[in-house]
Design an enzyme around this catalytic site. Structure first.
Site, PDB file in Angstrom:
ATOM      1  N   ASP A   1      -5.215   3.863  -0.062  1.00  0.00           N
ATOM      2  CA  ASP A   1      -6.341   4.110   0.846  1.00  0.00           C
ATOM      3  C   ASP A   1      -6.682   5.597   0.816  1.00  0.00           C
ATOM      4  OD1 ASP A   1      -8.176   4.185   2.922  1.00  0.00           O
ATOM      5  OD2 ASP A   1      -6.905   3.094   4.355  1.00  0.00           O
TER       6      ASP A   1
ATOM      7  N   GLU B   1      -4.241  -7.295   5.074  1.00  0.00           N
ATOM      8  CA  GLU B   1      -3.391  -6.157   5.460  1.00  0.00           C
ATOM      9  C   GLU B   1      -2.473  -6.573   6.609  1.00  0.00           C
ATOM     10  OE1 GLU B   1      -5.550  -2.788   7.067  1.00  0.00           O
ATOM     11  OE2 GLU B   1      -3.938  -1.403   6.543  1.00  0.00           O
TER      12      GLU B   1
ATOM     13  N   TYR C   1      -3.156  11.667   6.008  1.00  0.00           N
ATOM     14  CA  TYR C   1      -3.402  10.297   6.451  1.00  0.00           C
ATOM     15  C   TYR C   1      -2.344   9.347   5.883  1.00  0.00           C
ATOM     16  CZ  TYR C   1      -4.883   5.582   6.660  1.00  0.00           C
ATOM     17  OH  TYR C   1      -4.855   4.235   6.874  1.00  0.00           O
TER      18      TYR C   1
ATOM     19  N   ARG D   1       0.856  -1.177   0.000  1.00  0.00           N
ATOM     20  CA  ARG D   1       0.000   0.000   0.000  1.00  0.00           C
ATOM     21  C   ARG D   1       0.897   1.232   0.000  1.00  0.00           C
ATOM     22  NH1 ARG D   1      -3.848   2.374   4.889  1.00  0.00           N
ATOM     23  NH2 ARG D   1      -1.964   3.548   5.378  1.00  0.00           N
TER      24      ARG D   1
ATOM     25  N   ARG E   1     -13.611  -5.427   3.509  1.00  0.00           N
ATOM     26  CA  ARG E   1     -12.552  -5.203   4.492  1.00  0.00           C
ATOM     27  C   ARG E   1     -12.964  -5.552   5.918  1.00  0.00           C
ATOM     28  NH1 ARG E   1      -7.814  -3.821   4.412  1.00  0.00           N
ATOM     29  NH2 ARG E   1      -7.915  -1.863   5.556  1.00  0.00           N
TER      30      ARG E   1
ATOM     31  N   HIS F   1      -9.157   6.805   2.458  1.00  0.00           N
ATOM     32  CA  HIS F   1      -9.608   7.041   3.830  1.00  0.00           C
ATOM     33  C   HIS F   1     -10.807   7.986   3.940  1.00  0.00           C
ATOM     34  CE1 HIS F   1      -8.850   6.777   8.245  1.00  0.00           C
ATOM     35  NE2 HIS F   1      -8.295   5.647   7.875  1.00  0.00           N
TER      36      HIS F   1
ATOM     37  N   GLU G   1     -13.818  -1.433   6.496  1.00  0.00           N
ATOM     38  CA  GLU G   1     -13.131  -1.646   7.769  1.00  0.00           C
ATOM     39  C   GLU G   1     -13.920  -1.067   8.948  1.00  0.00           C
ATOM     40  OE1 GLU G   1      -9.394   0.320   6.728  1.00  0.00           O
ATOM     41  OE2 GLU G   1      -9.805   1.873   8.198  1.00  0.00           O
TER      42      GLU G   1
HETATM   43  O1  EZ4 Z   1      -7.133   4.356  10.051  1.00  0.00           O
HETATM   44  O2  EZ4 Z   1      -6.805   1.272  11.813  1.00  0.00           O
HETATM   45  O3  EZ4 Z   1      -6.402   0.635   6.215  1.00  0.00           O
HETATM   46  N1  EZ4 Z   1      -6.091   0.982   7.311  1.00  0.00           N
HETATM   47  C1  EZ4 Z   1      -6.577   2.039   7.939  1.00  0.00           C
HETATM   48  C2  EZ4 Z   1      -6.102   2.291   9.350  1.00  0.00           C
HETATM   49  C3  EZ4 Z   1      -7.171   2.965  10.208  1.00  0.00           C
HETATM   50  C4  EZ4 Z   1      -6.940   2.654  11.664  1.00  0.00           C
HETATM   51  C5  EZ4 Z   1      -8.076   3.202  12.519  1.00  0.00           C
HETATM   52  O4  EZ4 Z   1      -8.030   2.693  13.802  1.00  0.00           O
HETATM   53  O5  EZ4 Z   1      -7.381   2.749   7.386  1.00  0.00           O
HETATM   54  O6  EZ4 Z   1      -4.910   3.070   9.328  1.00  0.00           O
HETATM   55 CO    CO Z   2      -8.157   1.806   5.615  1.00  0.00          CO
END
Ligand code: EZ4
Ligand code: CO
Length: 416
Positions: free
Chosen positions: A224, A353, A173, A161, A297, A226, A276
């Site tokens: 990601d 992951e 992020y 990633r 996820r 996010h 997730e």
């Molecule tokens: O932000 O696990 O894909 N992984 C992520 C992580 C999340 C954290 C949040 O607790 O998006 O970095």
């Molecule tokens: Co994520």
């Protein structure tokens, strides 16, 4: 009349739950674990960590779950799950489903130990030789990120990633100065970060162009977003990234409304991964049934444990979607261990992951999984193969930490 005494290894008396307790420890970061003990002396462990909201789950377990477990048959995993979910009037939500997951995983661990079998064999046996994992590379700019991707490739990783700094934004992020680790929950009150979608959308295609130029076509690359983009912005990014053949684009837009993914699909063939933050099959249902995503996820600790996530995986399989379990460092070694058994069994596995835990964390949670050439391998010890050194854990008291928040440059609250 069904013989209710023989539905699980051991006698009903041996299987009776005599004690359960919550263990909170912070060996580098916070983890909440649940230990369930049976009369036979065999015990099981479950992860109950919900990043930044740890004590809510600990209290839910201590006050509202554990009193209901004492005296129950540890072999009745499904009935206990239904008791905690269906039997409770207030259902779902991350706190509840994480607490249920902790119980469920601990009971599967006990079943494995009583049967003398590793968890993957209880689930149905091995479907593959190893579990493909992806590591996390990041850098302040494309050059630094590319060097990190190269470092993972040199270690044998087949999938990486890649996250990258965005000009003008401090603390974007996924970018870290630490090797092998990204730890967003780093302050007691949420760190305030800035977000600019135009600057980000300008950067990401340049990053992946550079990565393909430097590392070729073979290595699997993931990214990601996010939850930062609107559906049409996500569609544009997914389309712009097509020439670079991503394994997946993750969390392109917040998934509360599945219709957003319809818009992305209409414009792009970049594979999409989501879920997730989901905590039940109901969160996944529309996205899977409408074939709006390629990887789910949702993982064991945040969605009711093995008993529920296997139903999610089955629903995904009907729609040709595969698993891609969340595996950041806030998912404890217990969850990683259980996930690796699940990944070894589940027919529609995609990828796992993997971020290495710190040495302190690994010492508190001894385990038997191993990494070789970009694949993780679960061990052969009974249950999920992860234990907890309680004396060592007691040396690391709880350390209040919350995840950051994000604001646009004009101050507007945004999705982190
Ligand atoms: O932000 O696990 O894909 N992984 C992520 C992580 C999340 C954290 C949040 O607790 O998006 O970095
Ligand atoms: Co994520």
């Amino acid at each position: 009349m069904v013989d209710m005494q023989t539905d699980s290894p051991g006698s009903e008396r041996d299987r009776r739950i005599v004690a359960a307790r919550v263990i909170v420890t912070s060996p580098g970061r916070n983890f909440v674990s649940l230990l369930i003990e049976t009369r036979s002396g065999i015990s099981g462990l479950g992860d109950a960590t919900l990043n930044g909201r740890e004590l809510a789950v600990a209290a839910y377990l201590e006050h509202h779950v554990i009193p209901n477990l004492i005296g129950r048959d540890a072999g009745r995993i499904e009935d206990t799950w239904q008791f905690l979910y269906r039997g409770a009037y207030w259902r779902r939500g991350p706190v509840t489903m994480t607490a249920i997951a902790a119980v469920d995983v601990a009971l599967w661990d006990i079943l494995g130990k009583m049967a003398g079998l590793p968890l993957y064999r209880l689930l149905g046996g091995r479907s593959r030789e190893g579990v493909l994992v992806y590591g996390h590379a990041s850098g302040r700019d494309p050059e630094e990120t590319s060097a990190e991707v190269g470092r993972f490739a040199a270690q044998g990783y087949r999938a990486v990633r890649a996250q990258c700094g965005v000009p003008g934004l401090a603390k974007p992020y996924g970018v870290t100065r630490m090797k092998n680790a990204y730890e967003p929950a780093e302050s007691e009150l949420p760190l305030e970060t800035l977000w600019s979608t135009p600057a980000y959308l300008d950067m990401v295609p340049r990053l992946f162009e550079r990565l393909r130029a430097d590392h070729g076509r073979e290595i699997e690359l993931l990214h990601d977003a996010h939850h930062r983009l609107t559906p049409i912005e996500a569609a544009r990014l997914a389309r712009d990234l097509e020439p670079f053949r991503l394994f997946w684009l993750e969390d392109a837009t917040p998934a509360e409304n599945p219709d957003g993914f319809e818009l992305i699909r209409r414009h792009s063939v970049t594979p999409l991964a989501v879920g997730e933050v989901f905590n039940s099959v109901w969160d996944c249902r529309a996205l899977l049934e409408r074939q709006l995503i390629d990887y789910i996820r949702t993982t064991i600790v945040h969605a009711g444990g093995i008993s529920h996530v296997r139903r999610i995986a089955d629903l995904a399989a009907l729609h040709r979607a595969r698993t891609g379990f969340h595996g950041a460092t806030d998912l404890s070694p217990i969850t990683l261990g259980a996930a690796l058994h699940f990944d070894t069994w589940v027919p529609n596995f995609g990828i796992q992951e993997y971020m290495q835990h710190t040495q302190e964390t690994d010492a508190v949670f001894p385990h038997d999984y191993t990494l070789r050439e970009g694949y993780l391998h679960c061990g052969e010890s009974p249950g999920h193969g992860v234990s907890l050194d309680e004396r060592l854990a007691a040396r690391y008291p709880y350390n209040p930490r919350q995840l950051p928040i994000a604001r646009l440059t004009d101050g507007t609250m945004w999705d982190w």
